[in-house]
Design a protein around this motif. Structure first.
Motif, short mmCIF file in Angstrom:
data_model
loop_
_atom_site.label_atom_id
_atom_site.label_comp_id
_atom_site.label_asym_id
_atom_site.label_seq_id
_atom_site.Cartn_x
_atom_site.Cartn_y
_atom_site.Cartn_z
N ASN A 68 25.95 11.32 52.94
CA ASN A 68 24.89 11.93 52.14
C ASN A 68 24.95 13.45 52.23
OD1 ASN A 68 21.81 12.94 52.05
ND2 ASN A 68 22.12 11.20 50.66
N PHE A 69 25.28 13.96 53.41
CA PHE A 69 25.44 15.40 53.58
C PHE A 69 26.56 15.91 52.68
CE2 PHE A 69 27.66 18.97 55.51
CZ PHE A 69 26.64 19.88 55.69
N ILE A 70 27.70 15.23 52.73
CA ILE A 70 28.86 15.65 51.94
C ILE A 70 28.57 15.57 50.44
CG2 ILE A 70 31.24 15.02 51.35
CD1 ILE A 70 31.56 14.22 54.32
N GLU A 71 27.75 14.61 50.03
CA GLU A 71 27.38 14.48 48.62
C GLU A 71 26.51 15.65 48.15
OE1 GLU A 71 25.35 10.76 48.79
OE2 GLU A 71 27.21 9.61 48.99
N THR A 99 19.79 23.72 55.92
CA THR A 99 20.65 23.33 57.05
C THR A 99 19.83 22.70 58.18
OG1 THR A 99 22.29 25.02 56.50
CG2 THR A 99 22.34 24.16 58.75
N VAL A 100 18.72 23.31 58.52
CA VAL A 100 17.87 22.75 59.59
C VAL A 100 17.36 21.37 59.18
CG1 VAL A 100 15.67 23.03 60.82
CG2 VAL A 100 17.24 24.99 60.57
N SER A 101 16.93 21.22 57.94
CA SER A 101 16.45 19.92 57.46
C SER A 101 17.56 18.88 57.49
CB SER A 101 15.91 20.04 56.03
OG SER A 101 14.76 20.83 56.01
N ARG A 102 18.77 19.28 57.12
CA ARG A 102 19.90 18.35 57.14
C ARG A 102 20.23 17.94 58.58
NH1 ARG A 102 21.24 15.71 52.49
NH2 ARG A 102 22.14 14.56 54.21
N TYR A 103 20.08 18.87 59.52
CA TYR A 103 20.29 18.53 60.93
C TYR A 103 19.25 17.50 61.38
CZ TYR A 103 20.35 18.78 65.97
OH TYR A 103 20.37 18.45 67.30
N MET A 104 18.00 17.75 61.03
CA MET A 104 16.93 16.81 61.40
C MET A 104 17.17 15.44 60.76
SD MET A 104 13.68 19.42 60.99
CE MET A 104 12.52 18.08 60.78
N TYR A 105 17.63 15.44 59.54
CA TYR A 105 17.93 14.18 58.85
C TYR A 105 19.05 13.44 59.56
CZ TYR A 105 18.91 11.05 54.92
OH TYR A 105 19.10 9.95 54.13
N LYS A 117 13.46 10.56 57.97
CA LYS A 117 12.45 11.03 57.03
C LYS A 117 11.97 12.44 57.33
CE LYS A 117 10.86 6.47 55.75
NZ LYS A 117 9.80 5.48 55.84
N GLY A 118 12.01 12.84 58.59
CA GLY A 118 11.57 14.18 58.96
C GLY A 118 12.43 15.28 58.35
N GLY A 119 13.66 14.96 58.04
CA GLY A 119 14.56 15.95 57.45
C GLY A 119 14.66 15.88 55.95
N ILE A 120 13.87 15.02 55.35
CA ILE A 120 13.97 14.81 53.91
C ILE A 120 13.56 16.06 53.12
CG2 ILE A 120 11.67 13.87 53.44
CD1 ILE A 120 14.96 12.31 52.23
#
Length: 144
Positions: A68-71, A99-105, A117-120
């Protein structure tokens, strides 16, 4: 013809974009760790469907979080670089938030899916960057 002068603050935009490259590497490490725990050898991208144990599930979740990150990374970085031409500080802050949200995700989703869900909120940052990039294009065409 439009002349583009790049503000020195654009360096923050470049750093925000570069942070996604490091997060991608960390995603690889994270997925590899879950792969090892699940004992799921290469070249299998995911644990087989007949495996219903928690380790296989978490590996599959880590792998999906990375996919999902790569997408999303190419669109987010492109929007960041384009939006930053006129709004370098706002764009850099949104890029850092992405970036921070993607890390949390990644961390949450790798633990079984629901924790991501916290990184959504990365969608909010990604939409904001796309809106600013679009604004820049319209502003150039209309001479704002």
């Amino acid at each position: 013809m439009t002349t583009i002068t790049i503000d020195p603050a654009y360096g923050w935009v470049i750093l925000a974009a570069a942070s996604t490259f490091f997060l991608n590497s960390y995603h690889s490490i994270n997925t590899g760790n879950y792969r090892k725990i699940a004992k799921c050898p290469y070249p299998a991208a995911y644990a087989p469907a007949e495996r219903t144990d928690e380790d296989a599930h978490r590996f599959n979740c880590a792998q999906r979080a990375h996919a999902n990150f790569i997408e999303n990374q190419p669109s987010a970085v492109a929007a960041l670089l384009l939006a930053g031409l006129q709004f370098p500080i706002s764009s850099a802050l949104m890029g850092a938030g992405w970036t921070v949200s993607r890390y949390m995700y990644m961390v949450g989703y790798s633990q079984g899916g629901e924790g991501g869900k916290g990184g959504i909120y990365f969608w909010v940052f990604q939409a904001g960057l796309a809106a600013l990039a679009t604004y820049n294009g319209v502003a150039m065409i209309l001479g704002w």
